[in-house]
Write a protein that holds these residues in place. Structure first.
Motif, PDB file in Angstrom:
ATOM      1  N   GLY A  58       8.878   6.376   7.975  1.00 33.32           N
ATOM      2  CA  GLY A  58       7.596   6.447   7.282  1.00 33.32           C
ATOM      3  C   GLY A  58       7.446   5.335   6.268  1.00 33.32           C
ATOM      4  O   GLY A  58       8.391   4.646   5.912  1.00 33.32           O
ATOM      5  N   HIS A  59       6.243   5.136   5.739  1.00 31.34           N
ATOM      6  CA  HIS A  59       5.970   4.069   4.781  1.00 31.34           C
ATOM      7  C   HIS A  59       6.790   4.214   3.509  1.00 31.34           C
ATOM      8  O   HIS A  59       7.134   3.230   2.884  1.00 31.34           O
ATOM      9  N   ASP A  60       7.088   5.440   3.100  1.00 29.07           N
ATOM     10  CA  ASP A  60       7.825   5.632   1.861  1.00 29.07           C
ATOM     11  C   ASP A  60       9.237   5.088   1.932  1.00 29.07           C
ATOM     12  O   ASP A  60       9.790   4.680   0.924  1.00 29.07           O
ATOM     13  N   SER A  61       9.837   5.100   3.098  1.00 27.72           N
ATOM     14  CA  SER A  61      11.217   4.650   3.206  1.00 27.72           C
ATOM     15  C   SER A  61      11.344   3.309   3.912  1.00 27.72           C
ATOM     16  O   SER A  61      12.436   2.870   4.203  1.00 27.72           O
ATOM     17  N   ALA A  62      10.224   2.668   4.182  1.00 27.10           N
ATOM     18  CA  ALA A  62      10.278   1.382   4.876  1.00 27.10           C
ATOM     19  C   ALA A  62      10.868   0.315   3.968  1.00 27.10           C
ATOM     20  O   ALA A  62      10.675   0.333   2.765  1.00 27.10           O
ATOM     21  N   ASN A  63      11.587  -0.597   4.564  1.00 28.64           N
ATOM     22  CA  ASN A  63      12.154  -1.705   3.801  1.00 28.64           C
ATOM     23  C   ASN A  63      11.140  -2.842   3.774  1.00 28.64           C
ATOM     24  O   ASN A  63      11.102  -3.667   4.663  1.00 28.64           O
ATOM     25  N   ILE A  64      10.334  -2.857   2.741  1.00 35.47           N
ATOM     26  CA  ILE A  64       9.308  -3.875   2.578  1.00 35.47           C
ATOM     27  C   ILE A  64       9.841  -4.923   1.611  1.00 35.47           C
ATOM     28  O   ILE A  64      10.333  -4.597   0.547  1.00 35.47           O
ATOM     29  N   SER A  65       9.733  -6.191   1.977  1.00 34.38           N
ATOM     30  CA  SER A  65      10.193  -7.264   1.106  1.00 34.38           C
ATOM     31  C   SER A  65       8.995  -7.926   0.448  1.00 34.38           C
ATOM     32  O   SER A  65       8.093  -8.401   1.123  1.00 34.38           O
ATOM     33  N   MET A  97       7.095  -8.920  -7.786  1.00 36.50           N
ATOM     34  CA  MET A  97       6.066  -8.144  -7.100  1.00 36.50           C
ATOM     35  C   MET A  97       6.678  -6.864  -6.555  1.00 36.50           C
ATOM     36  O   MET A  97       7.878  -6.797  -6.319  1.00 36.50           O
ATOM     37  N   VAL A  98       5.839  -5.848  -6.366  1.00 39.32           N
ATOM     38  CA  VAL A  98       6.278  -4.580  -5.787  1.00 39.32           C
ATOM     39  C   VAL A  98       5.318  -4.190  -4.671  1.00 39.32           C
ATOM     40  O   VAL A  98       4.176  -4.624  -4.637  1.00 39.32           O
ATOM     41  N   TYR A  99       5.796  -3.345  -3.760  1.00 42.52           N
ATOM     42  CA  TYR A  99       4.961  -2.885  -2.645  1.00 42.52           C
ATOM     43  C   TYR A  99       4.043  -1.775  -3.113  1.00 42.52           C
ATOM     44  O   TYR A  99       4.467  -0.810  -3.747  1.00 42.52           O
ATOM     45  N   ASP A 100       2.764  -1.892  -2.840  1.00 39.72           N
ATOM     46  CA  ASP A 100       1.763  -0.885  -3.167  1.00 39.72           C
ATOM     47  C   ASP A 100       1.410  -0.141  -1.889  1.00 39.72           C
ATOM     48  O   ASP A 100       0.762  -0.688  -1.000  1.00 39.72           O
ATOM     49  N   SER A 109       0.163  -3.581   0.615  1.00 42.08           N
ATOM     50  CA  SER A 109       0.496  -4.972   0.338  1.00 42.08           C
ATOM     51  C   SER A 109       1.321  -5.054  -0.938  1.00 42.08           C
ATOM     52  O   SER A 109       1.524  -4.077  -1.639  1.00 42.08           O
ATOM     53  N   CYS A 110       1.794  -6.260  -1.242  1.00 40.74           N
ATOM     54  CA  CYS A 110       2.558  -6.484  -2.472  1.00 40.74           C
ATOM     55  C   CYS A 110       1.591  -6.765  -3.614  1.00 40.74           C
ATOM     56  O   CYS A 110       0.542  -7.367  -3.414  1.00 40.74           O
ATOM     57  N   LYS A 111       1.974  -6.328  -4.805  1.00 42.74           N
ATOM     58  CA  LYS A 111       1.155  -6.608  -5.981  1.00 42.74           C
ATOM     59  C   LYS A 111       2.054  -7.079  -7.107  1.00 42.74           C
ATOM     60  O   LYS A 111       3.245  -6.772  -7.134  1.00 42.74           O
ATOM     61  N   VAL A 112       1.471  -7.796  -8.060  1.00 45.50           N
ATOM     62  CA  VAL A 112       2.216  -8.316  -9.201  1.00 45.50           C
ATOM     63  C   VAL A 112       2.546  -7.166 -10.138  1.00 45.50           C
ATOM     64  O   VAL A 112       1.713  -6.301 -10.416  1.00 45.50           O
ATOM     65  N   VAL A 113       3.790  -7.143 -10.608  1.00 44.56           N
ATOM     66  CA  VAL A 113       4.211  -6.130 -11.577  1.00 44.56           C
ATOM     67  C   VAL A 113       3.602  -6.469 -12.911  1.00 44.56           C
ATOM     68  O   VAL A 113       3.757  -7.580 -13.399  1.00 44.56           O
ATOM     69  N   SER A 114       2.869  -5.543 -13.507  1.00 44.81           N
ATOM     70  CA  SER A 114       2.264  -5.783 -14.810  1.00 44.81           C
ATOM     71  C   SER A 114       3.065  -5.073 -15.889  1.00 44.81           C
ATOM     72  O   SER A 114       3.482  -3.936 -15.727  1.00 44.81           O
ATOM     73  N   GLY A 115       3.254  -5.755 -16.985  1.00 41.88           N
ATOM     74  CA  GLY A 115       3.955  -5.147 -18.116  1.00 41.88           C
ATOM     75  C   GLY A 115       5.295  -5.634 -18.188  1.00 41.88           C
ATOM     76  O   GLY A 115       6.320  -5.382 -18.447  1.00 41.88           O
TER      77      GLY A 115
END
Length: 50
Positions: A24-31, A36-39, A44-50
């Motif tokens: 499933g998407h929750d356990s997928a290995n997304i690079s 950046m982190v996977y949203d 897609s990937c998004k920039v980590v804010s903070g």
């Protein structure tokens, strides 16, 4: 012999569904790139804010 074949089939089906559930998407290995982190909402990937 039929009982053995049905047991083997049941084990194969059960392991297949188990493997599918683990993909499933929750356990997928997304690079994503560094910083950046996977949203999962946008897929897609998004920039980590903070």
């Amino acid at each position: 012999m039929i009982r053995t074949a049905l047991t083997a089939l049941a084990l194969t089906v059960a392991s297949t569904f188990s493997a599918m559930a683990a993909c499933g998407h929750d356990s997928a290995n997304i690079s994503c790139a560094d910083g950046m982190v996977y949203d999962s909402e946008t897929g897609s990937c998004k920039v980590v804010s903070g």
